[in-house]
Design a protein around this motif. Structure first.
Motif, PDB file in Angstrom:
ATOM      1  N   UNK A  21      16.225  -0.830   1.204  1.00 50.84           N
ATOM      2  CA  UNK A  21      17.257  -0.417   0.258  1.00 50.84           C
ATOM      3  C   UNK A  21      16.929  -0.923  -1.145  1.00 50.84           C
ATOM      4  N   UNK A  22      17.147  -0.075  -2.112  1.00 53.81           N
ATOM      5  CA  UNK A  22      16.898  -0.444  -3.504  1.00 53.81           C
ATOM      6  C   UNK A  22      17.975  -1.413  -3.976  1.00 53.81           C
ATOM      7  N   UNK A  23      17.527  -2.504  -4.631  1.00 56.76           N
ATOM      8  CA  UNK A  23      18.434  -3.516  -5.172  1.00 56.76           C
ATOM      9  C   UNK A  23      18.642  -3.317  -6.669  1.00 56.76           C
ATOM     10  N   UNK A  75      13.047  -2.891  -7.343  1.00 58.30           N
ATOM     11  CA  UNK A  75      12.967  -3.881  -6.267  1.00 58.30           C
ATOM     12  C   UNK A  75      13.769  -3.409  -5.056  1.00 58.30           C
ATOM     13  N   UNK A  76      13.169  -3.589  -3.877  1.00 52.55           N
ATOM     14  CA  UNK A  76      13.780  -3.204  -2.605  1.00 52.55           C
ATOM     15  C   UNK A  76      13.858  -4.407  -1.669  1.00 52.55           C
ATOM     16  N   UNK A  77      14.785  -4.343  -0.751  1.00 56.01           N
ATOM     17  CA  UNK A  77      14.905  -5.340   0.314  1.00 56.01           C
ATOM     18  C   UNK A  77      14.858  -4.596   1.639  1.00 56.01           C
ATOM     19  N   UNK A  78      14.118  -5.148   2.607  1.00 53.29           N
ATOM     20  CA  UNK A  78      14.013  -4.472   3.896  1.00 53.29           C
ATOM     21  C   UNK A  78      15.337  -4.546   4.661  1.00 53.29           C
ATOM     22  N   UNK A  79      15.426  -3.788   5.754  1.00 54.22           N
ATOM     23  CA  UNK A  79      16.673  -3.665   6.488  1.00 54.22           C
ATOM     24  C   UNK A  79      17.174  -4.948   7.116  1.00 54.22           C
ATOM     25  N   UNK A  80      16.295  -5.933   7.289  1.00 53.96           N
ATOM     26  CA  UNK A  80      16.711  -7.211   7.881  1.00 53.96           C
ATOM     27  C   UNK A  80      17.011  -8.271   6.830  1.00 53.96           C
ATOM     28  N   UNK A  81      16.896  -7.884   5.566  1.00 52.27           N
ATOM     29  CA  UNK A  81      17.077  -8.831   4.448  1.00 52.27           C
ATOM     30  C   UNK A  81      16.102  -9.998   4.522  1.00 52.27           C
ATOM     31  N   UNK A 117       4.506  -7.778 -11.859  1.00 53.04           N
ATOM     32  CA  UNK A 117       5.457  -8.886 -11.957  1.00 53.04           C
ATOM     33  C   UNK A 117       6.757  -8.508 -11.263  1.00 53.04           C
ATOM     34  N   UNK A 118       7.402  -9.469 -10.660  1.00 52.40           N
ATOM     35  CA  UNK A 118       8.595  -9.216  -9.858  1.00 52.40           C
ATOM     36  C   UNK A 118       9.794  -8.844 -10.728  1.00 52.40           C
ATOM     37  N   UNK A 119      10.770  -8.210 -10.083  1.00 48.09           N
ATOM     38  CA  UNK A 119      12.036  -7.871 -10.739  1.00 48.09           C
ATOM     39  C   UNK A 119      13.159  -8.492  -9.909  1.00 48.09           C
ATOM     40  N   UNK A 120      13.486  -9.771 -10.157  1.00 43.92           N
ATOM     41  CA  UNK A 120      14.604 -10.387  -9.428  1.00 43.92           C
ATOM     42  C   UNK A 120      15.927  -9.796  -9.882  1.00 43.92           C
ATOM     43  N   UNK A 121      16.892  -9.746  -8.979  1.00 40.31           N
ATOM     44  CA  UNK A 121      18.204  -9.176  -9.285  1.00 40.31           C
ATOM     45  C   UNK A 121      19.262 -10.213  -8.929  1.00 40.31           C
ATOM     46  N   UNK A 122      19.967 -10.693  -9.939  1.00 49.45           N
ATOM     47  CA  UNK A 122      20.970 -11.738  -9.719  1.00 49.45           C
ATOM     48  C   UNK A 122      22.061 -11.267  -8.762  1.00 49.45           C
ATOM     49  N   UNK A 123      22.531 -12.205  -7.939  1.00 53.39           N
ATOM     50  CA  UNK A 123      23.613 -11.893  -7.012  1.00 53.39           C
ATOM     51  C   UNK A 123      23.217 -11.015  -5.848  1.00 53.39           C
ATOM     52  N   UNK A 124      21.930 -10.908  -5.561  1.00 53.35           N
ATOM     53  CA  UNK A 124      21.429 -10.070  -4.466  1.00 53.35           C
ATOM     54  C   UNK A 124      20.402 -10.855  -3.653  1.00 53.35           C
ATOM     55  N   UNK A 154      17.479 -10.405  -3.649  1.00 59.18           N
ATOM     56  CA  UNK A 154      16.268 -10.486  -4.461  1.00 59.18           C
ATOM     57  C   UNK A 154      16.420 -11.444  -5.632  1.00 59.18           C
ATOM     58  N   UNK A 155      17.478 -12.262  -5.626  1.00 55.97           N
ATOM     59  CA  UNK A 155      17.744 -13.141  -6.774  1.00 55.97           C
ATOM     60  C   UNK A 155      16.653 -14.185  -6.977  1.00 55.97           C
ATOM     61  N   UNK A 156      16.024 -14.634  -5.900  1.00 53.83           N
ATOM     62  CA  UNK A 156      15.047 -15.724  -5.995  1.00 53.83           C
ATOM     63  C   UNK A 156      13.599 -15.235  -6.043  1.00 53.83           C
ATOM     64  N   UNK A 157      13.410 -13.932  -6.138  1.00 54.82           N
ATOM     65  CA  UNK A 157      12.050 -13.377  -6.079  1.00 54.82           C
ATOM     66  C   UNK A 157      11.392 -13.420  -7.454  1.00 54.82           C
ATOM     67  N   UNK A 158      10.706 -14.507  -7.708  1.00 50.77           N
ATOM     68  CA  UNK A 158       9.987 -14.683  -8.970  1.00 50.77           C
ATOM     69  C   UNK A 158       8.492 -14.533  -8.730  1.00 50.77           C
ATOM     70  N   UNK A 159       7.721 -14.504  -9.825  1.00 51.37           N
ATOM     71  CA  UNK A 159       6.276 -14.296  -9.691  1.00 51.37           C
ATOM     72  C   UNK A 159       5.610 -15.358  -8.823  1.00 51.37           C
ATOM     73  N   UNK A 160       6.077 -16.588  -8.895  1.00 51.05           N
ATOM     74  CA  UNK A 160       5.456 -17.670  -8.119  1.00 51.05           C
ATOM     75  C   UNK A 160       5.766 -17.556  -6.630  1.00 51.05           C
ATOM     76  N   UNK A 161       6.675 -16.628  -6.268  1.00 50.90           N
ATOM     77  CA  UNK A 161       7.036 -16.458  -4.859  1.00 50.90           C
ATOM     78  C   UNK A 161       6.460 -15.168  -4.258  1.00 50.90           C
ATOM     79  N   UNK A 162       5.522 -14.561  -4.969  1.00 50.43           N
ATOM     80  CA  UNK A 162       4.832 -13.400  -4.413  1.00 50.43           C
ATOM     81  C   UNK A 162       3.898 -13.858  -3.294  1.00 50.43           C
ATOM     82  N   UNK A 163       4.075 -13.291  -2.117  1.00 51.09           N
ATOM     83  CA  UNK A 163       3.214 -13.651  -0.993  1.00 51.09           C
ATOM     84  C   UNK A 163       1.983 -12.745  -0.913  1.00 51.09           C
ATOM     85  N   UNK A 164       2.183 -11.475  -1.138  1.00 49.26           N
ATOM     86  CA  UNK A 164       1.096 -10.499  -1.099  1.00 49.26           C
ATOM     87  C   UNK A 164       1.267  -9.509  -2.248  1.00 49.26           C
TER      88      UNK A 164
END
Length: 274
Positions: free
Chosen positions: A111-113, A146-152, A189-196, A198-208
């Motif tokens: 789902x798109x955040x 930015x998207x989040x998978x179905x299991x969050x 570069x990541x697109x974090x979205x506050x209150x979702x 994806x709020x904590x998804x910053x560049x330093x937290x990119x896994x792949x």
């Protein structure tokens, strides 16, 4: 031997009225040949003219390079004309690989955040490692969502780099081989979205991170965990590496399937420039 007529010799071998004078006969033959030559030349000229007209009436033929340029133009204008919500749909479906030991027919949903504002390619990527390469090859803009998978569990940022054409995409991709998704995790570069989630998804937290070509677009994705854990070498965990790779690639390819969808080869009539 002379012929006698009325007791007098006939001084000519043939009567004077037996034919036209030689010079008059020659002029008649010349006029005849000139008329025939003019007729032949006229028919030949008409044939050439009709051939030219026929070629002009035939459908225009495009070379392979012209076909590529026209196709790039048709597909490449979409990022300007398609609504953001069409390029990045509210929900996407993707499939997992058999490498994970799951049913290939299993469809997962992301789902798109949020959708980021249009940005320059340098601002939306790691500037030194990626942005400079894209700029060198004429990157016009970067679109991101930015998207989040179905299991969050996973959060994915997808970036669509609009390039002048597929030739520039391939050239940039060659330069970026080993850079995007490398040990430094460079890429979009990541697109974090506050209150979702994806709020904590910053560049330093990119896994792949990875990228692939889609016509005149270079499509990027970066994936991480929604719980904000820092980047770790997920390649050491085969299952986690495969699951994240197919989730990130699946979401990005779903985006690319719309904006980068191929068009039929250009033909005349019907194609601009015909």
């Amino acid at each position: 031997m002379a012929t006698e007529y009325g007791g007098r010799p006939w001084r000519h071998a043939a009567p004077s009225y037996g034919g036209q004078p030689p010079n008059r006969a020659r002029r008649g033959s010349q006029r005849w040949f000139a008329a025939i030559a003019a007729l032949v030349l006229g028919v030949a000229g008409l044939a050439v003219a009709l051939t030219g007209i026929a070629f002009q009436l035939l459908p225009r033929q495009f070379s392979a390079e012209q076909q590529r340029q026209i196709t790039d133009w048709e597909v490449g204008k979409r990022w300007r004309t398609m609504p953001a919500g069409t390029i990045f749909p509210a929900s996407l479906h993707y499939e997992l690989s058999s490498a994970l030991g799951v049913d290939l027919n299993l469809q997962l949903t992301a789902d798109r955040i949020g959708i980021a504002s249009q940005a320059s390619c340098a601002a939306a990527t790691d500037p030194a490692a990626v942005g400079a390469v894209l700029a060198r090859h004429g990157c016009e803009a970067m679109l991101r969502a930015t998207y989040v998978d179905g299991t969050d569990t996973y959060v994915i940022t997808v970036g669509v780099a609009a390039m002048p054409g597929s030739a520039q995409v391939n050239a940039a991709k060659r330069e970026l081989a080993g850079v995007v998704g490398g040990s430094n995790g460079a890429g979009v570069r990541t697109v974090p979205v506050a209150g979702s989630p994806a709020a904590l998804f910053t560049d330093s937290r990119r896994q792949l991170s990875a990228s692939f070509a889609a016509g005149p677009y270079l499509v990027f994705y970066a994936i991480g965990y929604t719980d904000g854990r820092p980047s770790v070498p997920v390649s050491a965990d085969h299952y986690a590496d495969s699951e994240m790779t197919f989730a990130g690639a699946g979401v990005a390819q779903a985006v690319a399937s719309e904006v980068g969808k191929s068009v039929p080869p250009p033909t005349c009539p019907g194609t601009p420039g015909c």
